[in-house]
Every structure is written in C-alpha cells, then in structure tokens.
Design a protein around this motif. Structure first.
Motif, PDB file in Angstrom:
ATOM      1  N   GLU A  54      68.659  43.604  19.500  1.00  0.00           N
ATOM      2  CA  GLU A  54      68.395  43.635  18.067  1.00  0.00           C
ATOM      3  C   GLU A  54      67.006  43.057  17.782  1.00  0.00           C
ATOM      4  N   LEU A  55      66.186  43.837  17.081  1.00  0.00           N
ATOM      5  CA  LEU A  55      64.829  43.419  16.730  1.00  0.00           C
ATOM      6  C   LEU A  55      64.749  43.199  15.225  1.00  0.00           C
ATOM      7  N   GLU A  56      64.513  41.969  14.827  1.00  0.00           N
ATOM      8  CA  GLU A  56      64.455  41.613  13.411  1.00  0.00           C
ATOM      9  C   GLU A  56      63.073  41.058  13.085  1.00  0.00           C
ATOM     10  N   ALA A  57      62.567  41.433  11.923  1.00  0.00           N
ATOM     11  CA  ALA A  57      61.324  40.863  11.406  1.00  0.00           C
ATOM     12  C   ALA A  57      61.645  40.041  10.167  1.00  0.00           C
ATOM     13  N   LEU A  58      60.815  39.033   9.920  1.00  0.00           N
ATOM     14  CA  LEU A  58      61.000  38.146   8.779  1.00  0.00           C
ATOM     15  C   LEU A  58      59.855  38.303   7.787  1.00  0.00           C
ATOM     16  N   VAL A  59      60.151  38.064   6.512  1.00  0.00           N
ATOM     17  CA  VAL A  59      59.090  37.898   5.520  1.00  0.00           C
ATOM     18  C   VAL A  59      59.353  36.594   4.776  1.00  0.00           C
ATOM     19  N   SER A  60      58.327  35.747   4.708  1.00  0.00           N
ATOM     20  CA  SER A  60      58.428  34.533   3.912  1.00  0.00           C
ATOM     21  C   SER A  60      58.121  34.909   2.474  1.00  0.00           C
ATOM     22  N   ALA A  61      59.165  35.335   1.755  1.00  0.00           N
ATOM     23  CA  ALA A  61      58.969  35.876   0.411  1.00  0.00           C
ATOM     24  C   ALA A  61      58.600  34.784  -0.595  1.00  0.00           C
ATOM     25  N   LYS A  62      59.043  33.584  -0.344  1.00  0.00           N
ATOM     26  CA  LYS A  62      58.649  32.441  -1.170  1.00  0.00           C
ATOM     27  C   LYS A  62      58.385  31.289  -0.214  1.00  0.00           C
ATOM     28  N   THR A  63      57.143  30.840  -0.150  1.00  0.00           N
ATOM     29  CA  THR A  63      56.722  29.872   0.854  1.00  0.00           C
ATOM     30  C   THR A  63      56.433  28.523   0.222  1.00  0.00           C
ATOM     31  N   GLY A  64      56.827  27.447   0.919  1.00  0.00           N
ATOM     32  CA  GLY A  64      56.457  26.087   0.532  1.00  0.00           C
ATOM     33  C   GLY A  64      57.134  25.604  -0.743  1.00  0.00           C
ATOM     34  N   GLY A  65      56.871  24.330  -1.036  1.00  0.00           N
ATOM     35  CA  GLY A  65      57.397  23.743  -2.270  1.00  0.00           C
ATOM     36  C   GLY A  65      58.877  23.467  -2.256  1.00  0.00           C
ATOM     37  N   CYS A  66      59.494  23.441  -1.081  1.00  0.00           N
ATOM     38  CA  CYS A  66      60.947  23.228  -1.019  1.00  0.00           C
ATOM     39  C   CYS A  66      61.264  21.758  -1.291  1.00  0.00           C
ATOM     40  N   LEU A  89      57.290  36.767  -3.692  1.00  0.00           N
ATOM     41  CA  LEU A  89      56.427  37.943  -3.687  1.00  0.00           C
ATOM     42  C   LEU A  89      56.960  39.016  -4.635  1.00  0.00           C
ATOM     43  N   ASP A  90      56.042  39.825  -5.140  1.00  0.00           N
ATOM     44  CA  ASP A  90      56.460  41.004  -5.880  1.00  0.00           C
ATOM     45  C   ASP A  90      57.340  41.855  -4.965  1.00  0.00           C
ATOM     46  N   PRO A  91      58.484  42.332  -5.450  1.00  0.00           N
ATOM     47  CA  PRO A  91      59.357  43.143  -4.586  1.00  0.00           C
ATOM     48  C   PRO A  91      58.653  44.327  -3.925  1.00  0.00           C
ATOM     49  N   GLU A  96      56.281  46.701   1.268  1.00  0.00           N
ATOM     50  CA  GLU A  96      55.157  46.995   2.166  1.00  0.00           C
ATOM     51  C   GLU A  96      55.288  46.218   3.472  1.00  0.00           C
ATOM     52  N   ARG A  97      55.728  44.966   3.381  1.00  0.00           N
ATOM     53  CA  ARG A  97      55.939  44.178   4.603  1.00  0.00           C
ATOM     54  C   ARG A  97      57.042  44.810   5.454  1.00  0.00           C
ATOM     55  N   ALA A  98      58.075  45.323   4.797  1.00  0.00           N
ATOM     56  CA  ALA A  98      59.171  45.966   5.531  1.00  0.00           C
ATOM     57  C   ALA A  98      58.693  47.239   6.223  1.00  0.00           C
ATOM     58  N   LYS A  99      57.840  47.996   5.561  1.00  0.00           N
ATOM     59  CA  LYS A  99      57.310  49.213   6.186  1.00  0.00           C
ATOM     60  C   LYS A  99      56.518  48.868   7.443  1.00  0.00           C
ATOM     61  N   ALA A 100      55.705  47.820   7.360  1.00  0.00           N
ATOM     62  CA  ALA A 100      54.923  47.397   8.519  1.00  0.00           C
ATOM     63  C   ALA A 100      55.838  46.926   9.649  1.00  0.00           C
ATOM     64  N   ALA A 101      56.918  46.212   9.283  1.00  0.00           N
ATOM     65  CA  ALA A 101      57.871  45.739  10.291  1.00  0.00           C
ATOM     66  C   ALA A 101      58.551  46.913  10.987  1.00  0.00           C
ATOM     67  N   LYS A 102      58.927  47.922  10.220  1.00  0.00           N
ATOM     68  CA  LYS A 102      59.583  49.093  10.818  1.00  0.00           C
ATOM     69  C   LYS A 102      58.623  49.819  11.748  1.00  0.00           C
ATOM     70  N   ALA A 103      57.364  49.942  11.336  1.00  0.00           N
ATOM     71  CA  ALA A 103      56.372  50.608  12.177  1.00  0.00           C
ATOM     72  C   ALA A 103      56.160  49.859  13.491  1.00  0.00           C
ATOM     73  N   ALA A 104      56.347  48.529  13.444  1.00  0.00           N
ATOM     74  CA  ALA A 104      56.175  47.715  14.655  1.00  0.00           C
ATOM     75  C   ALA A 104      57.380  47.763  15.577  1.00  0.00           C
ATOM     76  N   GLY A 105      58.512  48.288  15.083  1.00  0.00           N
ATOM     77  CA  GLY A 105      59.688  48.414  15.928  1.00  0.00           C
ATOM     78  C   GLY A 105      60.928  47.702  15.429  1.00  0.00           C
ATOM     79  N   ALA A 106      60.818  46.946  14.327  1.00  0.00           N
ATOM     80  CA  ALA A 106      61.976  46.214  13.804  1.00  0.00           C
ATOM     81  C   ALA A 106      62.995  47.178  13.209  1.00  0.00           C
ATOM     82  N   ARG A 107      64.253  46.825  13.342  1.00  0.00           N
ATOM     83  CA  ARG A 107      65.325  47.588  12.715  1.00  0.00           C
ATOM     84  C   ARG A 107      66.115  46.735  11.734  1.00  0.00           C
ATOM     85  N   GLN A 108      65.810  45.452  11.686  1.00  0.00           N
ATOM     86  CA  GLN A 108      66.435  44.535  10.737  1.00  0.00           C
ATOM     87  C   GLN A 108      65.318  43.746  10.070  1.00  0.00           C
ATOM     88  N   PHE A 109      65.518  43.413   8.787  1.00  0.00           N
ATOM     89  CA  PHE A 109      64.459  42.780   8.010  1.00  0.00           C
ATOM     90  C   PHE A 109      65.089  41.677   7.175  1.00  0.00           C
TER      91      PHE A 109
END
Length: 326
Positions: A54-66, A89-91, A96-109
C-alpha cells in the motif's frame, strides 16, 4: 529465555496472531536469530497480503499552531521549532496535491491537520476536499484531524473518507511522559468513535521515545483491543526545539525488530513503515519490507522530507514486491 521457534512457525503457517507471551521471548534476539524472525514475518506477510504494497501520500492541509504539547511534535505552539503555520488549504489546492501524489504512484491519500480536533469550519473544508479528491482524482481518501466525536466521524464517512488515522502513539502507561494536554483515553475514545461511524481505523505509534520492550508489548495489547486495519510504525526523528529533540535515534536493527514483531502480532493489518524510516533505517529500509511491512508513506511527511517516490518504487521492484493498485 528460550524461544519456541516451532510454535512461531506454526503461527505463521496458520496465519494466526502471535501470543504476547511468545512475543516477549523474542525481544532480545541476537542478529542471526533476528534474521530468522524477519524471514518468518515476511513469509506471513506474503501468505496473508501477497506482494502488494500500500502506497499512501500525505498532505499537511493545516500546519502548525497546534495547542497540544506532544513532546515529539514540531507543530506544537509550546515549542520553538521554526515550523511556519498555515490555515487549512483551499480544497482545490488539496486536489492538486492529490493529483501529484497519484502521478507519483500513490493510491491512498491522507488529509492531515495539526489541531486538537476539527472546528466546524475545518471539518466542512476537510469533507469538501475529501469528496473532490475521491470524485476527481480517484484516490482512496484517509483523514487525520485529531480528536473526534461520533458526529464528526459520521460527517467524514458520509463525505467518502474510508479510513481515519488517530495514533495511540504509545502504551497507556508511558503516555504521560509524551503528552499532558490530553489523555490516552481521549485518543482511545476517538478510535472507537471512528469505528462506530463506519470508518476503517488506522492507529499506531512512534517508537524510540524512551519506551522499552515491555511498553511496546503493552502498546500492542492495547492496539489489539481496537483491531485497526492499519498500524503505522513511526520512528522518532528528533525535531530541534522539541523536548525529545536530543534523543538518540533507534538503531536500525532494533527498528527492524519492531516491524517484524508487529507483523507477527497483527497478521491481517497493514503494517506501514512511516515517519522516520529514512533517517532511522538508513541502508536497511528495504529490510523493513522483508520484515513484514506491506505499506509505506510515499514522498514527504508533514514537516520533514521523505525520499523520492521513484527511489521507493525502484526498491519495491528490486524486492519483487508490487504497488497496490486498489
């Protein structure tokens, strides 16, 4: 302590979970015996999961300030780590981040936010992003948005999120040494809420924070009560400015030992080697995938760099393993 290898081999042949008492016998193996354990863990992985990874990519949609004080985390407001915060991030940017992840080979996001728990506004944004990623990109969507109640979990499920990540992080007895602004029980209840809402549960932890094997086996027992479908195995990558920033790295063979034992303890779960693998495992990253792991995080993490997706895909091919297309 004498290791009952015959019993272990029988567990593998039957694809049965290893008893914790037997696992305790295997925490002090020397390298030759450790390689025997690794081979059995890989055999079990192939028996239950085949060669798919299983290949998963991550996006830090809201970073810092926790607002939480997790002692390993560079996104906490309690520590000066240099991480620049940004709001959710704007949805469309998430897409766009998900598209890049899929192009890199990810199947889970996985859509991740550094929060105690989602506000109504953040939750709506996450649900919209999840729908867009699922419908426009075609990736399986996971989320990690902190502490949830059942209402929030149902909203995510209705938006098409398949799996919710909420790590217990460590054993209950060790947890107060890692976090003080929320309790282990709050994490556990979030995991239950996600399952009640129909979400698959992803829950694991971080190794190398000062825990010993007794705490690791306690942690495994507590995870068993949740029956997660995925267990992320993270290794502490000490972040400058955090209270754990000066801790030494786990030794690579100890990290491999953890992966192999967790595979034998959880035959049917996805064991995903995740944060810290590049720095801790170094030249032994491939060995983790021969020690029972059947998932990796592809690309970068939340605030740290991974390695190139191309390098990971080459590693899988070299090992005779395939990338899951589901």
């Amino acid at each position: 302590m004498t290791v009952d290898w015959e019993l272990l081999e029988r567990c593998v042949q039957e694809s049965a979970p290893l008893d914790l008492a037997i696992a305790a016998q295997m925490t002090e193996l020397e390298p030759p015996e450790l390689l025997r354990l690794v081979a059995l863990a890989h055999e079990l992985r192939l028996r239950v999961h085949g060669s798919d990874t299983e290949l998963e990519a991550l996006v830090s949609a809201k970073t810092g300030g926790c607002p939480e004080d997790c002692r390993f985390c560079s996104q906490s407001v309690h520590y000066r780590t240099g991480v620049a915060p940004h709001p959710f991030l704007d949805p469309l940017e998430v897409v766009e981040r998900a598209k890049a992840a899929k192009a890199a080979g990810a199947r889970q996001f996985c859509i991740v936010a550094a929060v105690r728990g989602p506000s109504d506004g953040l939750l709506r944004s996450a649900c919209l992003a999840a729908r867009l990623v699922r419908n426009e990109v075609g990736l399986e969507v996971h989320c990690s948005l902190g502490i949830l109640d059942e209402r929030a979990a149902r909203m995510l499920a209705d938006a098409g999120v398949r799996r919710y990540n909420h790590n217990l992080e460590c054993a209950r007895s060790f947890f107060p040494q890692v976090v003080t602004t929320h309790t282990w029980e709050e994490r556990y209840e979030t995991c239950l809420a996600a399952k009640r809402a129909g979400l698959e549960l992803c829950s694991g932890g971080i190794f190398g924070m000062g825990e010993g094997w007794s705490e690791r086996l306690e942690f495994a027992e507590q995870l068993r009560s949740l029956e997660p479908v995925e267990i992320p195995i993270n290794f502490l990558d000490p972040r400058p400015g955090t209270p754990l920033g000066s801790r030494p790295l786990l030794q690579p063979l100890e990290a491999i030992h953890i992966v192999a034992l967790f595979r034998l303890l959880f035959p049917r779960a996805t064991i995903r080697v995740s944060g810290g693998r590049e720095r801790v495992l170094r030249d032994l990253q491939a060995l983790a995938l021969l020690a029972g792991a059947n998932g990796i995080v592809l690309g970068n993490y939340l605030t740290t760099q991974g390695r190139s997706a191309e390098a990971d895909l080459v590693m899988l091919r070299d090992l005779g393993l395939s990338a899951s297309l589901e």
